[in-house]
Design a protein around this motif. Structure first.
Motif, PDB file in Angstrom:
ATOM      1  N   HIS A   1      24.328  35.662  65.427  1.00  0.00           N
ATOM      2  CA  HIS A   1      24.034  35.702  63.989  1.00  0.00           C
ATOM      3  C   HIS A   1      24.736  34.942  63.086  1.00  0.00           C
ATOM      4  O   HIS A   1      24.804  33.732  63.550  1.00  0.00           O
ATOM      5  CB  HIS A   1      24.163  37.312  63.488  1.00  0.00           C
ATOM      6  N   HIS A   2      24.968  35.088  61.720  1.00  0.00           N
ATOM      7  CA  HIS A   2      25.114  33.968  60.970  1.00  0.00           C
ATOM      8  C   HIS A   2      26.851  33.712  60.721  1.00  0.00           C
ATOM      9  O   HIS A   2      27.138  32.832  60.140  1.00  0.00           O
ATOM     10  CB  HIS A   2      24.610  34.082  59.567  1.00  0.00           C
ATOM     11  N   ASN A   3      27.570  34.570  61.368  1.00  0.00           N
ATOM     12  CA  ASN A   3      29.114  34.107  61.145  1.00  0.00           C
ATOM     13  C   ASN A   3      29.565  34.325  62.628  1.00  0.00           C
ATOM     14  O   ASN A   3      29.070  35.146  63.426  1.00  0.00           O
ATOM     15  CB  ASN A   3      29.753  35.338  60.429  1.00  0.00           C
ATOM     16  N   LEU A   4      30.778  33.815  62.778  1.00  0.00           N
ATOM     17  CA  LEU A   4      31.523  33.880  64.063  1.00  0.00           C
ATOM     18  C   LEU A   4      33.035  34.100  63.652  1.00  0.00           C
ATOM     19  O   LEU A   4      33.567  33.412  62.576  1.00  0.00           O
ATOM     20  CB  LEU A   4      31.480  32.725  64.959  1.00  0.00           C
ATOM     21  N   ASP A   5      33.849  34.487  64.317  1.00  0.00           N
ATOM     22  CA  ASP A   5      35.459  34.579  64.162  1.00  0.00           C
ATOM     23  C   ASP A   5      35.914  34.081  65.509  1.00  0.00           C
ATOM     24  O   ASP A   5      35.145  33.278  66.431  1.00  0.00           O
ATOM     25  CB  ASP A   5      35.941  35.927  63.979  1.00  0.00           C
ATOM     26  N   ILE A   6      37.156  33.876  65.563  1.00  0.00           N
ATOM     27  CA  ILE A   6      37.995  33.340  66.720  1.00  0.00           C
ATOM     28  C   ILE A   6      37.667  33.930  68.046  1.00  0.00           C
ATOM     29  O   ILE A   6      37.797  33.201  69.161  1.00  0.00           O
ATOM     30  CB  ILE A   6      39.554  33.349  66.422  1.00  0.00           C
ATOM     31  N   TYR A   7      37.029  35.156  68.019  1.00  0.00           N
ATOM     32  CA  TYR A   7      36.664  35.807  69.423  1.00  0.00           C
ATOM     33  C   TYR A   7      35.291  35.571  69.681  1.00  0.00           C
ATOM     34  O   TYR A   7      35.068  36.043  70.735  1.00  0.00           O
ATOM     35  CB  TYR A   7      37.043  37.374  69.218  1.00  0.00           C
ATOM     36  N   GLY A   8      34.553  34.769  69.150  1.00  0.00           N
ATOM     37  CA  GLY A   8      33.352  34.296  69.334  1.00  0.00           C
ATOM     38  C   GLY A   8      32.296  35.937  68.955  1.00  0.00           C
ATOM     39  O   GLY A   8      31.123  36.041  69.476  1.00  0.00           O
ATOM     40  N   ASP A   9      32.618  36.526  67.902  1.00  0.00           N
ATOM     41  CA  ASP A   9      32.085  37.806  67.569  1.00  0.00           C
ATOM     42  C   ASP A   9      30.703  37.264  66.864  1.00  0.00           C
ATOM     43  O   ASP A   9      31.088  36.990  65.552  1.00  0.00           O
ATOM     44  CB  ASP A   9      32.769  38.866  66.789  1.00  0.00           C
ATOM     45  N   GLY A  10      29.671  37.447  67.283  1.00  0.00           N
ATOM     46  CA  GLY A  10      28.282  36.814  66.520  1.00  0.00           C
ATOM     47  C   GLY A  10      27.641  38.088  66.195  1.00  0.00           C
ATOM     48  O   GLY A  10      26.292  37.799  65.931  1.00  0.00           O
ATOM     49  N   ALA A  11      28.057  39.267  66.465  1.00  0.00           N
ATOM     50  CA  ALA A  11      27.186  40.450  65.695  1.00  0.00           C
ATOM     51  C   ALA A  11      27.101  40.325  64.176  1.00  0.00           C
ATOM     52  O   ALA A  11      27.767  39.372  63.707  1.00  0.00           O
ATOM     53  CB  ALA A  11      27.892  41.645  65.974  1.00  0.00           C
ATOM     54  N   PRO A  12      26.025  40.911  63.709  1.00  0.00           N
ATOM     55  CA  PRO A  12      25.995  40.558  62.016  1.00  0.00           C
ATOM     56  C   PRO A  12      27.267  40.789  61.442  1.00  0.00           C
ATOM     57  O   PRO A  12      28.084  41.772  61.696  1.00  0.00           O
ATOM     58  CB  PRO A  12      24.822  41.608  61.818  1.00  0.00           C
ATOM     59  N   GLN A  13      27.355  40.090  60.089  1.00  0.00           N
ATOM     60  CA  GLN A  13      28.715  40.201  59.479  1.00  0.00           C
ATOM     61  C   GLN A  13      28.186  40.357  58.236  1.00  0.00           C
ATOM     62  O   GLN A  13      27.401  39.882  57.369  1.00  0.00           O
ATOM     63  CB  GLN A  13      29.448  38.544  59.670  1.00  0.00           C
ATOM     64  N   SER A  14      28.918  41.527  57.665  1.00  0.00           N
ATOM     65  CA  SER A  14      28.734  41.921  56.008  1.00  0.00           C
ATOM     66  C   SER A  14      27.616  42.854  56.092  1.00  0.00           C
ATOM     67  O   SER A  14      26.891  43.115  56.931  1.00  0.00           O
ATOM     68  CB  SER A  14      28.695  40.909  55.077  1.00  0.00           C
ATOM     69  N   THR A  15      27.147  42.994  54.924  1.00  0.00           N
ATOM     70  CA  THR A  15      26.230  44.105  54.481  1.00  0.00           C
ATOM     71  C   THR A  15      25.486  43.597  53.422  1.00  0.00           C
ATOM     72  O   THR A  15      24.422  44.029  52.535  1.00  0.00           O
ATOM     73  CB  THR A  15      26.445  45.347  54.052  1.00  0.00           C
ATOM     74  N   THR A  16      25.181  42.062  53.376  1.00  0.00           N
ATOM     75  CA  THR A  16      24.420  41.584  52.349  1.00  0.00           C
ATOM     76  C   THR A  16      22.875  40.934  53.269  1.00  0.00           C
ATOM     77  O   THR A  16      23.089  40.152  54.149  1.00  0.00           O
ATOM     78  CB  THR A  16      24.890  39.996  52.135  1.00  0.00           C
ATOM     79  N   MET A  17      21.784  41.532  52.947  1.00  0.00           N
ATOM     80  CA  MET A  17      20.550  41.453  53.497  1.00  0.00           C
ATOM     81  C   MET A  17      20.276  39.885  53.757  1.00  0.00           C
ATOM     82  O   MET A  17      19.703  39.527  54.751  1.00  0.00           O
ATOM     83  CB  MET A  17      19.539  42.172  52.748  1.00  0.00           C
TER      84      MET A  17
END
Length: 739
Positions: free
Chosen positions: A400-416
């Motif tokens: 999705h639209h954000n990643l962290d150092i672990y490659g976590d690409g699940a949705p980030q935040s609760t802003t539609m």
């Protein structure tokens, strides 16, 4: 080529940055207490986490069906509780620590004279000089690319040094101090508490002609004419010990310091000098402090060519400092961050910002600096298998639209408007595809091709027939934007948005080319081509602008900072017809008229868009605007607050204005402003497989040297007005006429 100031920095955003790709340092330059804010690109706040909403897979199809039925309100009401992540936040980037160097002779330096702090872009050295009532100090620092350490050297001009080196952290967020020997201390702790990552910062100070004493987290230097220090860091998972050699220390003598410094300058310059850009500089302006040159522009001066060149070179410097092989990709602030909880987490926003960080690596020939982005992409695709399966019930991988150092690409935040955008992996993939076109690196292609296939396995199933018969990504958004539905409801969720379609066309086209080039997966080519053929084409709205959504919704933010619908113009290549270019220009003008381009990265995108449209004067005006509204005294770009993507996007825009290329053609001076009548750009790489050195004077091309083998079928385009009728055509010397 340097940035300099006659006064210390008043706040962190005006400190001068040093970096090795891993270790970052921002230096205040204060004469009483010189604060150096430290960063390690591995220090994130939390361990890897699984954040996919457990109810997403059961409701994603229903959300999509509601969108297709025009029931946007109901779709968003269902999508929020069922598809937003839980927990919502990824791990964020944390500040590592602070080194505070206090001068005990405060009265000597409370009002220093002849003060100057300088960041030399040619050598990657920070220097600081000043004189007090009875003495003078010089201070020099650099970060070594080889061992990721910060080195510093103090010298007293007449008398002796009296310095306290205190190692600490924001809000005293560390847990232990260890004295390793008579000149070395180590502070350590965990990010975000005991469950975060384990970090350590080691400081060693050496003074051959004076005294060095350790007191807790402070090292005191007395009666020394000079002294050296070294700062190193380590970050490991919570349960792991530090590297066995981290506690060991080799003394920094005058000879070892000089040796490390000389080697670092050589290694740095081998990267920095790959390209050279020049415009005539005014000798009088060249003598001014950097902040004064900026102030001059803000007061209405027309331009400052020398400052444009400096900012271009600064992008190269910052890239080398924040992205090296074996380190992590440059994040929203490169590697420089002063906060425990920074704005937007200071991680990887991949709906434009992370990709913009790396636009310049292709034309400016920085393959090694691109490697951390490749590593992040492959890590994220691997982790994206779990997201695809648990969130959508599908095979393949999605980001999705954000990643962290672990490659976590699940949705980030609760802003539609940002959260439910499932196209981040495609944009990253396309960025690496373009880089391959510049580099022709077959090893890169073989590394990324399997990841492309995994993304395609997801989209082959995720893309479904919309009410008009096209294949569409649903649910999705046009990044971070809103529209009005039913006359009152502010919505974001949609399907088949223009940027999604452009991304998918480029992605599937690249995938098909790769498979044929590598001689792989012939059995999949027909299926991929069918997907490509059924993607909705870009449409022009009734007002003559590129349409953003399937429907012409009323807009909320007419000056929205994102130019997502123009992805096909830049960084993509699909807006080639006069009609699409004209509609793109209307889109840009409309957004700018209503206030867009207020953020630094947005304005950098605008410059690149104008360059791709061939409008050098508009690009030049946007460059001047970049200086007057989005550039700080240390030339770091501002969102605000500080974000580094605008710096990188600016450097790429300069190259785009002077040379543009595809694999089948090269264009010289596609958007050269009249004010840049004389200059040169050497070492610029093209997607046609060659590197160019070009020069021009009085508006005419004077030199074009082509390095490499350019196929005869690849034309080099040059508008006739750039050829001096009284001199030989420089292109004919290379065996290529202008097109």
């Amino acid at each position: 080529m340097s940035i300099w100031s006659p006064a210390p920095a008043k706040n962190w955003e005006r400190y001068y940055p040093l970096g090795s790709g891993r270790l970052g340092a921002m230096i205040s330059g204060d004469t009483r207490e010189n604060t150096i804010v430290l960063n390690d690109d591995r220090l994130f706040s939390a361990p890897r986490n699984h954040r996919v909403n457990p109810d997403a897979a059961a409701h994603a199809a229903k959300v999509r069906d509601l969108l297709f039925a025009g029931k946007v309100i109901e779709a968003e009401e269902l999508a929020g509780p069922t598809m937003f992540p839980a927990p919502a936040k990824q791990a964020n980037y944390e500040v590592l620590g602070q080194l505070k160097i206090r001068n005990r002779y405060v009265d000597y330096f409370e009002k220093p004279v002849n003060y100057r702090r300088t960041l030399d872009l040619n050598t990657a050295l920070y220097t600081q000089e000043y004189t007090g009532r009875q003495d003078g100090h010089t201070f020099e620092a650099f970060t070594a690319l080889e061992d990721h350490a910060l080195y510093g050297h103090f010298t007293a001009t007449n008398n002796v040094l009296a310095l306290n080196f205190t190692l600490t952290r924001t809000e005293e967020r560390y847990e232990r101090v260890n004295r390793l020997d008579d000149h070395t201390i180590l502070i350590s702790g965990h990010s975000d508490g005991l469950h975060g990552r384990h970090f350590g910062i080691k400081l060693s100070v050496f003074a051959p002609s004076g005294f060095v004493t350790v007191y807790g987290n402070t090292i005191v230097v007395s009666e020394a004419h000079d002294c050296w220090f070294r700062v190193t860091s380590a970050v490991v998972p919570t349960s792991d010990p530090f590297y066995p050699d981290f506690a060991q220390q080799v003394p920094v003598t005058a000879s070892t310091y000089a040796d490390v410094k000389a080697k670092n300058i050589t290694a740095y310059q081998a990267l920095y000098q790959r390209t050279d850009f020049s415009l005539p500089d005014d000798p009088a302006l060249a003598q001014l402090p950097t902040a004064d040159r900026l102030a001059r522009l803000k007061k209405g001066a027309e331009t400052d060519p020398g400052l444009i060149v400096t900012l271009f070179n600064y992008g190269k410097y910052l890239l080398i400092a924040s992205s090296e092989p074996g380190t992590h990709a440059a994040n929203l602030q490169g590697i420089w961050n002063q906060d425990l909880t920074p704005v937007w987490g200071s991680k990887y926003t991949i709906n434009i910002n992370t990709e913009m960080n790396y636009w310049l690596t292709g034309p400016l020939n920085y393959d090694a600096q691109e490697k951390p982005l490749v590593d992040l992409f492959l890590l994220a695709v691997d982790r994206g298998h779990d997201t695809a399966r648990t969130m959508y019930g599908l095979a393949g991988s999605v980001i999705h639209h954000n990643l962290d150092i672990y490659g976590d690409g699940a949705p980030q935040s609760t802003t539609m408007s940002g959260t439910l955008w499932p196209m981040g992996g495609v944009w990253l993939a396309n960025e690496l595809w373009r880089h391959y076109q510049f580099s022709r690196d077959e090893k890169l292609l073989t590394r990324i091709y399997p990841a492309f296939k995994e993304l395609a396995a997801f989209y082959n199933a995720f893309l479904v027939k919309d009410p008009d018969g096209y294949l569409a990504a649903a649910p999705s958004v046009s990044p971070e934007n809103y529209y009005v539905v039913d006359g009152h409801y502010i919505a974001s969720l949609s399907y088949g948005t223009t940027i999604d379609n452009s991304l998918l066309r480029e992605f599937y086209g690249a995938l098909i080319w790769m498979a044929r080039h590598l001689g792989k997966d012939a059995d999949l080519l027909i299926a991929w081509q069918k997907v490509l053929d059924r993607i909705r084409p870009t449409a022009i709205g009734p007002d003559g602008r590129i349409r953003e959504y399937v429907h012409d919704y009323p807009e909320i933010d007419k000056g929205h900072r994102h130019f997502s619908p123009l992805y096909g113009l830049f960084p993509g290549d699909e807006f080639t017809t006069p009609e699409l270019k004209a509609a793109a220009r209307k889109f840009i003008d409309y957004r700018l008229k209503h206030g867009s381009g207020q953020t630094g990265w947005s304005l950098a995108w605008v410059i690149n868009l104008f360059a791709r449209l061939g409008d050098g004067e508009a690009a030049w005006q946007a460059i001047n605007r970049m200086f007057t509204q989005s550039t700080q005294d240390n030339l770091l770009n501002s969102h605000p607050p500080f974000q580094i993507d605008g710096n990188f996007g600016f450097s790429n825009a300069i190259a785009e204005m002077i040379v543009q290329s595809t694999p089948t053609e090269i264009t010289l001076f596609p958007a050269l402003p009249a004010a840049w009548s004389t200059g040169h750009l050497t070492g610029v790489r093209t997607r046609a497989g060659v590197i160019l050195d070009i020069a021009w004077a009085n508006g005419y091309l004077t030199e074009c040297t082509i390095h490499g083998d350019l196929p005869a079928a690849v034309p080099v385009h040059l508008a006739p007005q750039y050829l001096d009728p009284n001199k030989p055509n420089p292109l004919e010397k290379e065996g290529h006429d202008h097109g």
